[in-house]
Design an enzyme around this catalytic site. Structure first.
Site, mmCIF file in Angstrom:
data_model
loop_
_atom_site.group_PDB
_atom_site.id
_atom_site.type_symbol
_atom_site.label_atom_id
_atom_site.label_comp_id
_atom_site.label_asym_id
_atom_site.label_seq_id
_atom_site.Cartn_x
_atom_site.Cartn_y
_atom_site.Cartn_z
ATOM 1 N N CYS A 1 1.745 9.493 -4.452
ATOM 2 C CA CYS A 1 2.214 8.135 -4.226
ATOM 3 C C CYS A 1 3.744 8.096 -4.165
ATOM 4 O O CYS A 1 4.311 8.480 -3.154
ATOM 5 C CB CYS A 1 1.629 7.202 -5.289
ATOM 6 N N HIS B 1 -3.985 8.106 -5.012
ATOM 7 C CA HIS B 1 -3.974 8.728 -6.340
ATOM 8 C C HIS B 1 -5.257 9.524 -6.559
ATOM 9 O O HIS B 1 -6.246 8.972 -7.048
ATOM 10 C CB HIS B 1 -3.895 7.650 -7.423
ATOM 11 N N GLU C 1 -5.992 11.548 -8.760
ATOM 12 C CA GLU C 1 -6.312 11.803 -10.176
ATOM 13 C C GLU C 1 -7.423 10.915 -10.717
ATOM 14 O O GLU C 1 -8.148 11.302 -11.624
ATOM 15 C CB GLU C 1 -5.058 11.655 -11.050
HETATM 16 N N1 GLN Z 1 6.577 2.311 -6.133
HETATM 17 C C1 GLN Z 1 5.870 2.839 -5.030
HETATM 18 C C2 GLN Z 1 5.141 1.760 -4.227
HETATM 19 O O1 GLN Z 1 4.958 0.676 -4.685
HETATM 20 C C3 GLN Z 1 4.897 3.915 -5.478
HETATM 21 C C4 GLN Z 1 3.782 3.371 -6.303
HETATM 22 C C5 GLN Z 1 3.028 4.446 -7.038
HETATM 23 O O2 GLN Z 1 3.501 5.572 -7.135
HETATM 24 N N2 GLN Z 1 1.887 4.113 -7.575
HETATM 25 O O3 GLN Z 1 4.745 2.003 -3.123
#
Ligand code: GLN
Length: 562
Positions: free
Chosen positions: A398, A525, A527
């Site tokens: 992300c 994600h 995970e």
């Molecule tokens: N801050 C970034 C976004 O909003 C990444 C978010 C995250 O890593 N969950 O896109």
């Protein structure tokens, strides 16, 4: 529906979640279908707005629910897919009651905690318990309910009352209450103290609930006379006093329960003995024992913002554990606060700075997990650059993927002003931009959340090979910003490949650097869907690459088997 309620007393942080999920595991091992509900008596409607510094990670479900991290434990232990409604909070209950009140559904009555809030809690529990979460049709056999907090907290009172009523209406054969408590050892004599447990059981009974089981946490196994005392003073038969003493790893907990015949006693309480089979926990036994016997480890540099509290990245830590154990390795996670890698830190705290770099250089791979806000971003960019240039296996999740894009834009394309508009609204080269699925103006609902499909652009990428799927992957999301589609062409000229995109082709989901042994960035994600025994593909890839086994693995598993 049969309910197993798990409450906690004495102190928080006793491992109620692990106890409750382990009870679920043992019942599942007896052939029953199990679902679970976590009650959090706080006022927040969900965990989405809670700081990972304070509350640990926000767990994300398939349906986009942002929930307490305990739901992650349930999903991992029971291998189920929960819904946002499986996490009940005071905020959600009040919200639903107040909405009904505004619609006039209460027909002019005075709306009160009892019966309106308590009824809403009961209805919620009964309807959510019936949702199948294991991919099969029809409701589960047993619903494990964990009540957060400790008995006696003002906030949990309406829940206790609702659960008392639920017990009364479902009848004794359908309800089992397990109270988790602490048996500390004090003083030079080293006596196991039962008084805190006695007090918390008394508190519970004053509220109208009598525990059928005690699950006592202790450092050493409970002595026979401690058990007798607890039984006598707490009104629980000695056979129903379970002991969860400290064990080398949490996979032992279901085994510990089985060894004490907890399953039989619980099944008896729930009148399920006839339908259950003897518990099959072979896989759990193997995993618990294998983990204890592992001798080699792999160093993983975790470069993030919330490294002070490891619960902030709980699912990432678990996913690393699952991947490592599949490779017969222990994970050795080296936490690096991203800001310590930055040039400013070299000036202000040179020792901390050089220690952080030394740790990074000594690691076999680098992982940059998700995050929000600009703190530590410079340090993350340095870590991503280091991994790319030195061919150290890299996984960016992300924010970690967005960091790669900023780094490559600055270092290779020479776009000095490359940034995410999250960190610099007027960045001269906005390479990561706000791409909401819904409204651009209403912050509350602008996050891209939950399971979304990523279409793989070629079967020949490492992601496809690791997922054993040349076409697509379904993973969970939680972000607002994304790679600017207008810069994709430029970035691909540097050798970077966007091998996964959403169905519109506009949202970049996976990037890879084919010239590198393992350099993968994902907007999702992975995970959250990792399970013991079913490690997440990309985490496995990272660990295999870190230990030089990736190529061999890909060759032998070309046809899909793990
Ligand atoms: N801050 C970034 C976004 O909003 C990444 C978010 C995250 O890593 N969950 O896109």
């Amino acid at each position: 529906m049969k309910y197993v309620l798990v409450t906690g007393g004495v102190v928080s942080g006793l491992g109620k979640g692990v106890t409750a999920s382990s009870v679920g595991v043992v019942l599942k091992a007896c052939g029953l279908r199990v679902t679970s509900i976590k009650i959090d008596p706080y006022l927040n409607t969900d965990a989405g707005t809670m700081s990972p510094f304070e509350h640990g990670e926000v767990f994300v479900l398939d349906d986009g629910g942002e929930v307490d991290l305990d739901l992650g434990n349930y999903e991992r232990f029971l291998d189920v897919r929960l819904t946002r409604d499986n996490n009940i909070t005071t905020g959600k209950i009040y919200q639903s009651v107040l909405e009904k009140e505004r619609k006039g559904d209460y027909l002019g009555k005075t709306v009160q905690v009892v019966p309106h809030i308590t009824d809403a809690i009961k209805d919620w529990i009964e309807s959510v318990a019936a949702i199948p979460v294991d991919g099969k049709v029809g409701p589960a056999d047993v619903c494990v309910i964990e009540l957060g907090g400790t008995v006696g907290d003002i906030e949990s009172m309406p829940f206790i009352e609702a659960l008392r009523q639920l017990f009364f209406s479902t009848g004794p054969d359908n309800f089992c209450l397990i109270h988790v408590s602490l048996v500390p050892v004090l003083g030079v004599v080293g006596e196991q103290k039962t008084k805190p447990t006695q007090h918390s059981v008394r508190e519970l009974r004053a509220l109208g609930l009598t525990p059928h089981f005690l699950a006592c946490r202790s450092a050493q196994p409970l002595l026979e006379n401690t058990k007798q005392k607890l039984s006598q003073f707490c009104h629980v038969s000695a056979a129903n006093i379970l002991n969860i003493h400290d064990v080398p790893n949490i996979w032992h907990v279901p085994l510990l329960l089985r060894n004490q015949n907890a399953h039989e006693a619980i099944l008896k309480q729930l009148a399920l003995l006839r339908v259950a089979i003897p518990p099959n926990l072979q896989e759990w036994t193997n995993r618990a024992e294998t983990f204890d016997s592992l001798t080699s480890s792999v160093k993983i540099a975790m470069v993030g913002k919330y490294v002070g509290l490891t619960d902030s990245y709980l699912s990432v830590v678990k996913a690393l554990l699952h991947a490592c154990i599949a490779c017969l390795l222990k994970p050795s996670i080296e936490w690096i606060a991203a800001s310590d890698l930055e040039d400013e830190s070299a000036k202000l705290t040179p020792e901390v700075h050089s220690k952080a770099w030394e740790t990074l250089r000594n690691a076999a791979c680098v992982l940059i997990p998700g995050g929000f806000g600009d703190r530590g971003v410079k340090g993350m960019i340095l870590a991503a650059k280091y991994a790319r240039e030195n061919k150290v296996p890299y996984l960016g999740i992300c924010l970690g993927m967005q960091i790669s894009v900023i780094e490559i834009s600055r270092s290779i394309l020479g776009w000095k002003g490359a940034n995410s508009t999250e960190f610099d609204e007027h960045a001269p080269n906005p390479v990561v931009i706000f791409m909401p699925e819904g409204s651009r103006t209403h912050m509350g609902s602008t996050m891209r959340l939950g399971s979304r499909r990523t279409l793989l652009q070629s079967a020949d990428c490492i992601t496809a090979k690791l997922y054993h799927n040349p076409e697509y992957v379904d993973e969970r999301h939680r972000h607002r910003y994304e790679v600017n589609p207008e810069v994709v062409e430029h970035l691909e000229k540097t050798g970077l490949r966007f091998v996964g995109k959403d169905e519109s082709g506009q949202r970049m989901e996976v990037l890879e650097l084919p010239s590198h042994p393992f350099y993968v960035g994902v907007q999702f994600h992975p995970e959250y869907k990792s399970r013991p025994g079913k490690p997440s593909a990309l985490f496995l890839g990272l660990i295999l690459a870190a230990t030089g086994q990736l190529e061999a693995y890909v060759k032998t598993h070309q046809n899909g088997s793990i």
